[in-house]
Design a protein around this motif. Structure first.
Motif, PDB file in Angstrom:
ATOM      1  N   ASN A 176      12.089  -4.258  96.353  1.00  0.00           N
ATOM      2  CA  ASN A 176      10.941  -4.235  95.434  1.00  0.00           C
ATOM      3  C   ASN A 176      11.319  -3.973  93.976  1.00  0.00           C
ATOM      4  O   ASN A 176      10.444  -3.696  93.149  1.00  0.00           O
ATOM      5  N   THR A 177      12.588  -4.079  93.646  1.00  0.00           N
ATOM      6  CA  THR A 177      13.044  -3.913  92.262  1.00  0.00           C
ATOM      7  C   THR A 177      13.810  -5.163  91.843  1.00  0.00           C
ATOM      8  O   THR A 177      14.743  -5.582  92.532  1.00  0.00           O
ATOM      9  N   TYR A 178      13.419  -5.714  90.704  1.00  0.00           N
ATOM     10  CA  TYR A 178      14.032  -6.954  90.220  1.00  0.00           C
ATOM     11  C   TYR A 178      14.411  -6.776  88.749  1.00  0.00           C
ATOM     12  O   TYR A 178      13.743  -6.045  88.008  1.00  0.00           O
ATOM     13  N   LEU A 179      15.480  -7.437  88.343  1.00  0.00           N
ATOM     14  CA  LEU A 179      15.992  -7.341  86.982  1.00  0.00           C
ATOM     15  C   LEU A 179      16.118  -8.731  86.388  1.00  0.00           C
ATOM     16  O   LEU A 179      16.647  -9.642  87.028  1.00  0.00           O
ATOM     17  N   GLY A 180      15.650  -8.895  85.155  1.00  0.00           N
ATOM     18  CA  GLY A 180      15.753 -10.171  84.475  1.00  0.00           C
ATOM     19  C   GLY A 180      15.899  -9.982  82.981  1.00  0.00           C
ATOM     20  O   GLY A 180      15.599  -8.911  82.445  1.00  0.00           O
ATOM     21  N   VAL A 181      16.359 -11.028  82.305  1.00  0.00           N
ATOM     22  CA  VAL A 181      16.535 -10.999  80.854  1.00  0.00           C
ATOM     23  C   VAL A 181      15.594 -12.037  80.249  1.00  0.00           C
ATOM     24  O   VAL A 181      15.571 -13.194  80.691  1.00  0.00           O
ATOM     25  N   CYS A 182      14.809 -11.622  79.245  1.00  0.00           N
ATOM     26  CA  CYS A 182      13.812 -12.498  78.644  1.00  0.00           C
ATOM     27  C   CYS A 182      14.288 -13.072  77.316  1.00  0.00           C
ATOM     28  O   CYS A 182      14.982 -12.411  76.557  1.00  0.00           O
ATOM     29  N   GLU A 201      17.591  -8.569  76.423  1.00  0.00           N
ATOM     30  CA  GLU A 201      17.887  -7.285  77.046  1.00  0.00           C
ATOM     31  C   GLU A 201      17.211  -7.241  78.411  1.00  0.00           C
ATOM     32  O   GLU A 201      16.151  -7.824  78.618  1.00  0.00           O
ATOM     33  N   GLN A 202      17.827  -6.509  79.325  1.00  0.00           N
ATOM     34  CA  GLN A 202      17.338  -6.468  80.696  1.00  0.00           C
ATOM     35  C   GLN A 202      15.959  -5.802  80.799  1.00  0.00           C
ATOM     36  O   GLN A 202      15.673  -4.817  80.142  1.00  0.00           O
ATOM     37  N   VAL A 203      15.118  -6.403  81.630  1.00  0.00           N
ATOM     38  CA  VAL A 203      13.804  -5.855  81.955  1.00  0.00           C
ATOM     39  C   VAL A 203      13.772  -5.585  83.457  1.00  0.00           C
ATOM     40  O   VAL A 203      14.228  -6.403  84.252  1.00  0.00           O
ATOM     41  N   GLN A 204      13.238  -4.422  83.831  1.00  0.00           N
ATOM     42  CA  GLN A 204      13.105  -4.074  85.241  1.00  0.00           C
ATOM     43  C   GLN A 204      11.666  -4.325  85.693  1.00  0.00           C
ATOM     44  O   GLN A 204      10.713  -3.926  85.030  1.00  0.00           O
ATOM     45  N   TYR A 205      11.529  -5.004  86.847  1.00  0.00           N
ATOM     46  CA  TYR A 205      10.225  -5.306  87.422  1.00  0.00           C
ATOM     47  C   TYR A 205      10.107  -4.562  88.754  1.00  0.00           C
ATOM     48  O   TYR A 205      10.841  -4.850  89.699  1.00  0.00           O
ATOM     49  N   GLN A 206       9.196  -3.600  88.800  1.00  0.00           N
ATOM     50  CA  GLN A 206       8.978  -2.815  90.015  1.00  0.00           C
ATOM     51  C   GLN A 206       7.711  -3.324  90.690  1.00  0.00           C
ATOM     52  O   GLN A 206       6.629  -3.329  90.095  1.00  0.00           O
ATOM     53  N   VAL A 207       7.836  -3.763  91.953  1.00  0.00           N
ATOM     54  CA  VAL A 207       6.721  -4.355  92.682  1.00  0.00           C
ATOM     55  C   VAL A 207       6.153  -3.345  93.669  1.00  0.00           C
ATOM     56  O   VAL A 207       6.895  -2.752  94.463  1.00  0.00           O
ATOM     57  N   GLN A 208       4.840  -3.173  93.628  1.00  0.00           N
ATOM     58  CA  GLN A 208       4.153  -2.289  94.563  1.00  0.00           C
ATOM     59  C   GLN A 208       3.267  -3.126  95.481  1.00  0.00           C
ATOM     60  O   GLN A 208       2.477  -3.955  95.015  1.00  0.00           O
ATOM     61  N   THR A 209       3.390  -2.918  96.792  1.00  0.00           N
ATOM     62  CA  THR A 209       2.522  -3.584  97.749  1.00  0.00           C
ATOM     63  C   THR A 209       1.191  -2.850  97.789  1.00  0.00           C
ATOM     64  O   THR A 209       1.127  -1.680  98.178  1.00  0.00           O
ATOM     65  N   VAL A 210       0.121  -3.535  97.377  1.00  0.00           N
ATOM     66  CA  VAL A 210      -1.217  -2.933  97.374  1.00  0.00           C
ATOM     67  C   VAL A 210      -1.937  -3.239  98.681  1.00  0.00           C
ATOM     68  O   VAL A 210      -2.591  -2.372  99.265  1.00  0.00           O
ATOM     69  N   ARG A 212      -0.320  -7.651  95.032  1.00  0.00           N
ATOM     70  CA  ARG A 212       0.839  -6.953  94.509  1.00  0.00           C
ATOM     71  C   ARG A 212       0.564  -6.477  93.078  1.00  0.00           C
ATOM     72  O   ARG A 212      -0.123  -7.151  92.312  1.00  0.00           O
ATOM     73  N   HIS A 213       1.147  -5.336  92.752  1.00  0.00           N
ATOM     74  CA  HIS A 213       1.093  -4.808  91.382  1.00  0.00           C
ATOM     75  C   HIS A 213       2.528  -4.699  90.871  1.00  0.00           C
ATOM     76  O   HIS A 213       3.401  -4.174  91.573  1.00  0.00           O
ATOM     77  N   VAL A 214       2.769  -5.201  89.667  1.00  0.00           N
ATOM     78  CA  VAL A 214       4.113  -5.209  89.089  1.00  0.00           C
ATOM     79  C   VAL A 214       4.084  -4.486  87.749  1.00  0.00           C
ATOM     80  O   VAL A 214       3.203  -4.721  86.917  1.00  0.00           O
ATOM     81  N   THR A 215       5.064  -3.616  87.540  1.00  0.00           N
ATOM     82  CA  THR A 215       5.246  -2.943  86.251  1.00  0.00           C
ATOM     83  C   THR A 215       6.586  -3.363  85.668  1.00  0.00           C
ATOM     84  O   THR A 215       7.620  -3.240  86.330  1.00  0.00           O
ATOM     85  N   ALA A 216       6.562  -3.875  84.446  1.00  0.00           N
ATOM     86  CA  ALA A 216       7.779  -4.288  83.755  1.00  0.00           C
ATOM     87  C   ALA A 216       8.169  -3.209  82.747  1.00  0.00           C
ATOM     88  O   ALA A 216       7.342  -2.798  81.925  1.00  0.00           O
ATOM     89  N   ARG A 217       9.421  -2.770  82.822  1.00  0.00           N
ATOM     90  CA  ARG A 217       9.917  -1.728  81.924  1.00  0.00           C
ATOM     91  C   ARG A 217      11.217  -2.165  81.253  1.00  0.00           C
ATOM     92  O   ARG A 217      12.012  -2.888  81.848  1.00  0.00           O
TER      93      ARG A 217
END
Length: 292
Positions: free
Chosen positions: A13-19, A65-74, A83-88
C-alpha cells in the motif's frame, strides 16, 4: 508514457513516484493525480475499474523529487471498492484522492451526441494556439514529449464569452503506443486532463503583452480540486476530444467543467476542476506568462 507513470512499490500500500514539472519550479498536478489513481488501482482486484475520482491539492509539489503515495482501503464491497490516497513529499501532504472502483455491469447505455469539432488530422501539428497552450509548461518538462495536442483553432481567440462563459476544444493523445493495461490508460487520461482546465477558468482574466508566453503576467493560478467521472473505457494513445468550458469565476476562484470524447463520438469521461485565481504579488522572478 509507461516510464513517466512508473511507480515503485517498496511496501504494501505504499508507492513512490517522481513527478514532472508543470510551471517552472512546480510539480504538474495532473502527474500527481495520475500517480495517485494508479497507486489506488494497484490495490484493487483487476476486474474492477475506476469510475470516479475526487482529489484536493493541498500544497505545491517540487518537480523531479520523489513523492510517496499511501493507499488506504476504505471499502471492498460486492461490486464497488473505495480507496483513499495521500501523497506526501518531504513529509508534507501535497494531495489527497478518493477513488471508487466497480465491476462491469450489463445495463442500458446512453449519452449525448459529441459537439462538432474538426478532425485532428485536419488540424496542424504546430500552431500559435498550441504554442499558447504550452506557454505555461516548463520547456524541459516531459509533458511536451509524451502528449500530442491539437487545439481547435479560434477557440482561445473567441473565448466563447457569450453570456459570461469561456470555452475551449482540444484533441489530445499520448504520443506513443501504450500497453493494453486499462489502469495505465485511465492514469494517462488523468495526466492529460489537467493540462488546460485552469487556463480555461482564467480566460478573460489573463493580461499579457505578447503572444509567445515570455512576458510576465500578474495572475497566479493553482488547482484547488480535481474530479473525474469515467463513463466508458478508452485508449489514451488514440485521439480524444476535450471540450471544456468555464461557466463562472469570482471570489478568487474559477470553475471549469468538460467532457472527453473518442474520435468516433463516444463520451468517455467528465472532468470538473476549481482553480485559484489571484493577483500575483510583485516578484523579481516572475513566471512566464500564460497567454490566453
Amino acid at each position: 508514457m509507461r516510464e513517466v507513470l512508473h511507480l515503485d512499490n517498496p511496501h504494501p500500500n505504499t508507492y513512490l513516484g517522481v513527478c514532472a514539472a508543470g510551471g517552472r519550479g512546480r510539480a504538474y498536478g495532473g502527474h500527481i493525480a495520475a500517480h495517485a489513481v494508479l497507486a489506488a488501482h494497484r490495490t484493487v482486484d483487476p476486474e474492477r475499474a475506476v469510475h470516479s475520482l475526487h482529489g484536493y491539492f493541498l500544497s505545491m509539489g517540487r518537480p523531479d523529487e520523489q513523492v510517496q503515495y499511501q493507499v488506504q482501503t476504505v471499502r471492498d464491497g460486492g461490486t464497488y471498492a473505495l480507496r483513499h490516497v495521500t501523497a506526501r513529499q518531504r513529509g508534507d501532504e501535497l494531495f489527497t484522492l478518493t477513488a471508487s472502483f466497480k465491476k462491469v455491469e450489463d445495463a442500458a447505455d446512453r449519452h449525448v451526441v459529441m459537439p462538432p469539432a474538426p478532425d485532428p488530422a485536419a488540424l496542424p501539428t504546430q500552431s500559435e494556439a498550441a504554442d499558447r497552450l504550452w506557454s505555461g509548461i516548463d520547456p524541459a518538462s516531459p509533458i511536451r514529449r509524451v502528449v500530442d495536442v491539437r487545439p481547435v483553432l479560434g477557440d482561445a481567440d473567441d473565448g466563447g464569452a457569450e453570456n459570461g462563459g469561456q470555452h475551449r476544444r482540444m484533441w489530445f493523445r499520448i504520443a506513443s503506443g501504450m500497453p493494453d493495461d486499462p489502469a495505465l490508460h485511465t492514469a494517462a487520461l488523468t495526466y492529460c486532463s489537467d493540462l488546460t482546465v485552469a487556463r480555461t477558468a482564467a480566460l478573460g482574466h489573463l493580461r499579457a503583452t505578447g503572444t509567445t508566453g515570455t512576458p510576465a503576467q500578474d495572475l497566479y493560478l493553482a488547482s484547488l480540486d480535481h474530479a473525474i467521472w469515467f463513463h466508458r473505457p478508452c485508449r489514451a494513445d488514440d485521439w480524444l476530444l476535450f471540450v471544456h468550458q468555464s461557466p463562472t469565476s469570482g471570489d478568487g476562484r474559477g470553475l471549469t467543467t468538460g467532457q472527453v470524447w473518442t474520435r468516433s463520438g463516444t463520451l468517455v469521461a467528465t472532468v470538473n476542476q476549481e482553480v485559484l485565481l489571484r493577483t500575483r504579488r510583485s516578484t523579481t522572478n516572475p513566471e512566464p506568462a500564460l497567454v490566453p
